[in-house]
Design an enzyme around this catalytic site. Structure first.
Site, PDB file in Angstrom:
ATOM      1  N   LEU A 272       0.806  -1.215   0.000  1.00  0.00           N
ATOM      2  CA  LEU A 272       0.000   0.000   0.000  1.00  0.00           C
ATOM      3  C   LEU A 272       0.844   1.271   0.000  1.00  0.00           C
ATOM      4  CD1 LEU A 272      -2.849   1.194   0.116  1.00  0.00           C
ATOM      5  CD2 LEU A 272      -2.789   0.929   2.603  1.00  0.00           C
TER       6      LEU A 272
ATOM      7  N   ASN B 295      -4.390  -1.788  -2.464  1.00  0.00           N
ATOM      8  CA  ASN B 295      -4.951  -2.121  -1.158  1.00  0.00           C
ATOM      9  C   ASN B 295      -5.526  -3.528  -1.258  1.00  0.00           C
ATOM     10  OD1 ASN B 295      -6.437  -2.396   1.203  1.00  0.00           O
ATOM     11  ND2 ASN B 295      -7.089  -0.264   1.224  1.00  0.00           N
ATOM     12  N   SER B 296      -4.787  -4.494  -0.776  1.00  0.00           N
ATOM     13  CA  SER B 296      -5.196  -5.895  -0.919  1.00  0.00           C
ATOM     14  C   SER B 296      -6.455  -6.211  -0.122  1.00  0.00           C
ATOM     15  CB  SER B 296      -4.056  -6.827  -0.499  1.00  0.00           C
ATOM     16  OG  SER B 296      -3.709  -6.593   0.857  1.00  0.00           O
TER      17      SER B 296
ATOM     18  N   LEU C  54       3.290 -11.665   6.160  1.00  0.00           N
ATOM     19  CA  LEU C  54       4.440 -11.657   7.055  1.00  0.00           C
ATOM     20  C   LEU C  54       4.521 -10.352   7.829  1.00  0.00           C
ATOM     21  CD1 LEU C  54       5.014 -14.094   5.243  1.00  0.00           C
ATOM     22  CD2 LEU C  54       7.413 -13.372   5.139  1.00  0.00           C
TER      23      LEU C  54
ATOM     24  N   ASP D 115       0.541  -5.365  10.180  1.00  0.00           N
ATOM     25  CA  ASP D 115       0.237  -4.368  11.204  1.00  0.00           C
ATOM     26  C   ASP D 115      -0.653  -5.007  12.265  1.00  0.00           C
ATOM     27  OD1 ASP D 115      -0.604  -2.185  12.718  1.00  0.00           O
ATOM     28  OD2 ASP D 115      -0.719  -0.858  10.977  1.00  0.00           O
TER      29      ASP D 115
ATOM     30  N   GLU E   7      12.958  -7.920   6.177  1.00  0.00           N
ATOM     31  CA  GLU E   7      13.633  -6.983   7.060  1.00  0.00           C
ATOM     32  C   GLU E   7      13.090  -7.093   8.482  1.00  0.00           C
ATOM     33  OE1 GLU E   7      12.767  -2.645   6.803  1.00  0.00           O
ATOM     34  OE2 GLU E   7      14.875  -2.509   6.226  1.00  0.00           O
TER      35      GLU E   7
END
Length: 251
Positions: free
Chosen positions: A96, A128-129, A148, A151, A227
């Site tokens: 996004l 926006n999935s 993964l 939020d 990351e």
């Protein structure tokens, strides 16, 4: 132009873009409206824009379709790792945040130039999935979906923004083929329990056995390829994962 002379955004030693020039807020509001193009349907997705070597023109159709989707792909670490692990599989990251999406595009572009013939099977799209999954994938198209370190949306009133929810699992089940797998991981225990509970209680998903988890090469990347996962590992943190298979519910 991929020339990096006098270009401070490019790391001279690696030839890859520097993350610090593409930093954005860690998360975006998935319920807000953003202005970016959305395909009308999966048949309107232009594969030539994402995989130009494999699809030289938008009119060329060779039967191959995207099979892996990395939802909230971040800086693309998982995509890069999966690309060489599954070189014959088309995959896409969905992100996004605009700056982060641009970073992944640039990273893939430079990897393709530095490694001829490789990384042609991955791409990224800003979207926006939580709203537009059906616009990108047909029924039963995907074999793997990755979520993964999403939020956590800690506040209870914001749980509706979580990317794993009973409602959204209906959509994911629609685009996943029978036997397709959802992979989730987080370093937030409460969110880990939430995602596991949502999947456990959904009639169209069942957990993989321990033997299946150990045999699946994608599982090994969940905590190491991104990351976020690498940061958790450096800090000695704990992760919580749930990996479930799409099934046909009992009648």
């Amino acid at each position: 132009m991929l020339e990096n002379k006098a270009n401070p955004t490019i790391n001279k030693s690696t030839g890859l873009p520097r993350k610090r020039f593409y930093r954005a807020r860690a998360h975006s509001n998935p319920l807000s409206d953003s202005h970016f193009p959305i395909p009308l349907s999966p048949s309107h997705v232009d594969y030539s824009l994402h995989y130009p070597q494999l699809f030289p023109s938008s009119d060329q159709i060779n039967g191959s379709k995207i099979q892996f989707a990395d939802i909230g792909c971040g800086f693309g670490g998982l995509l890069i790792s999966l690309s060489t692990l599954f070189p014959e599989t088309l995959m896409i990251g969905m992100e996004l945040r605009d700056k982060v999406t641009e970073y992944v595009k640039e990273r893939i572009s430079r990897l393709r130039v530095a490694n001829p013939g490789q990384y042609q099977n991955i791409s990224v799209v800003r979207t926006n999935s939580m709203k537009y999954i059906p616009n990108y994938f047909e029924k039963g198209q995907l074999s793997k979906m990755f979520f993964l370190f999403p939020d956590p949306h800690f506040k209870e009133k914001n749980h509706r923004r979580r990317v794993i929810s009973p409602h959204l699992l209906h959509e994911y089940a629609y685009v996943l083929q029978v036997g397709g797998i959802i992979y989730t991981i987080t370093d937030v225990e409460e969110l880990g329990e939430w995602m596991k509970s949502c999947l456990e209680n959904h009639p169209m998903f069942e957990a993989l056995s321990q033997e299946e988890l150990e045999a699946d090469p994608a599982v090994k990347l969940l905590s190491t390829a991104t990351e976020e996962g690498q940061k958790v590992a450096r800090n000695g943190g704990q992760t919580f994962q749930a990996v479930y298979r799409r099934i046909v519910p009992a009648s």
